[in-house]
Design an enzyme around this catalytic site. Structure first.
Site, PDB file in Angstrom:
ATOM      1  N   CYS A 107       0.830  -1.199   0.000  1.00 17.59           N
ATOM      2  CA  CYS A 107       0.000   0.000   0.000  1.00 17.59           C
ATOM      3  C   CYS A 107       0.871   1.258   0.000  1.00 17.59           C
ATOM      4  CB  CYS A 107      -0.927   0.001   1.219  1.00 17.59           C
ATOM      5  SG  CYS A 107      -2.132   1.354   1.229  1.00 17.59           S
ATOM      6  N   CYS A 108       1.917   1.263   0.826  1.00 17.76           N
ATOM      7  CA  CYS A 108       2.833   2.400   0.866  1.00 17.76           C
ATOM      8  C   CYS A 108       3.530   2.585  -0.485  1.00 17.76           C
ATOM      9  CB  CYS A 108       3.886   2.207   1.956  1.00 17.76           C
ATOM     10  SG  CYS A 108       3.265   2.402   3.647  1.00 17.76           S
ATOM     11  N   CYS A 190      -0.855   8.141   7.281  1.00 11.47           N
ATOM     12  CA  CYS A 190      -2.196   7.864   6.757  1.00 11.47           C
ATOM     13  C   CYS A 190      -3.119   7.479   7.917  1.00 11.47           C
ATOM     14  CB  CYS A 190      -2.143   6.728   5.739  1.00 11.47           C
ATOM     15  SG  CYS A 190      -1.309   7.165   4.197  1.00 11.47           S
ATOM     16  N   CYS A 193      -3.363   3.770   9.313  1.00  8.63           N
ATOM     17  CA  CYS A 193      -2.147   3.188   9.886  1.00  8.63           C
ATOM     18  C   CYS A 193      -1.517   4.088  10.940  1.00  8.63           C
ATOM     19  CB  CYS A 193      -1.138   2.900   8.775  1.00  8.63           C
ATOM     20  SG  CYS A 193      -1.724   1.679   7.563  1.00  8.63           S
ATOM     21  N   CYS A 216       7.790   4.164   5.895  1.00  7.22           N
ATOM     22  CA  CYS A 216       6.782   3.947   4.850  1.00  7.22           C
ATOM     23  C   CYS A 216       7.378   3.381   3.577  1.00  7.22           C
ATOM     24  CB  CYS A 216       6.054   5.257   4.528  1.00  7.22           C
ATOM     25  SG  CYS A 216       7.123   6.527   3.814  1.00  7.22           S
TER      26      CYS A 216
END
Length: 232
Positions: A107-108, A190, A193, A216
């Site tokens: 996702c990062c 984010c 998280c 990240c």
């Protein structure tokens, strides 16, 4: 060049590092999360070069407070060259917005690392607000680094600042604080998280809580933490 700059600036402050960076790497950009401490570097850079290119990554999962704060800080500091970037393939690779639950690294990479590398392509260097005290992977951080994989210079003007230095600078210059800091978020990423941090916890304890992860990924190349390269 990197080794020479670090040696030359050993006993100098952040403003001198910024001036040296603008001279040595004219096409340098400043990458900012507009997070809890970001306003310090933004303010310092604006005083030296108000039109420095500033890159802000909107992951589309940020707190609403961060988006509002980004606009307020840019206006307050009269930043003249802010670019907001976003991934262009989220709808394809994370259509339901749940990738962070299955694979935070992926996702990062999707929402931050890949878009940033594209945005940095025209630049020979970039500035960060990283500091030695922030994590174990940053304890030996220098003012200047070089990414071996890209050859791009990375500048960390605040590398040797302490938490007290940051707060003192904010107070002395009456800089606006990220609104979430007062609500228990000393380090802000984010929304899915990032969690609140209890008294006595490490300030970054709320980032990817209960996971073996404290970066990240934007400071990694090919999955490895970028270290200071050889003389260039």
């Amino acid at each position: 060049m990197v080794s020479a700059l670090n040696a030359q600036l050993t006993h100098h402050g952040a403003t001198d590092v910024l001036r040296a960076a603008f001279e040595a790497v004219p096409d340098v950009a400043l990458v900012s999360s507009f997070g809890a401490e970001s306003v310090v570097l933004l303010h310092l850079a604006a005083m030296v070069k108000r039109d420095v290119p500033v890159i802000f990554i909107d992951t589309e999962m940020l707190f609403a407070e961060t988006l509002v704060y980004q606009q307020e800080v840019a206006e307050r500091l009269r930043l003249e060259n802010v670019t907001v970037i976003r991934a262009d393939d989220i709808a394809t690779k994370d259509p339901d917005g749940t990738l962070h639950r299955r694979d935070t690294d992926a996702c990062c990479a999707l929402r931050k690392t890949v878009p940033l590398q594209k945005a940095l392509a025209p630049y020979s260097g970039w500035m960060t607000g990283r500091k030695r005290y922030q994590s174990q992977t940053r304890t030996s951080l220098e003012f200047f680094e070089v990414e071996d994989a890209t050859g791009r210079i990375k500048v960390n003007p605040l590398a040797r600042w302490s938490p007290e230095d940051v707060l003192e600078y904010m107070d002395e210059n009456r800089l606006p604080r990220h609104p979430l800091v007062a609500h228990g978020y000393p380090s802000i990423g984010c929304a899915p998280c990032t969690s609140k941090v209890a008294d006595g916890e490490d300030p970054r304890a709320g980032r990817w809580r209960d996971q073996d992860k404290d970066e990240c990924g934007i400071h990694f190349v090919d999955g490895k933490l970028v270290r200071v390269g050889q003389e260039t």
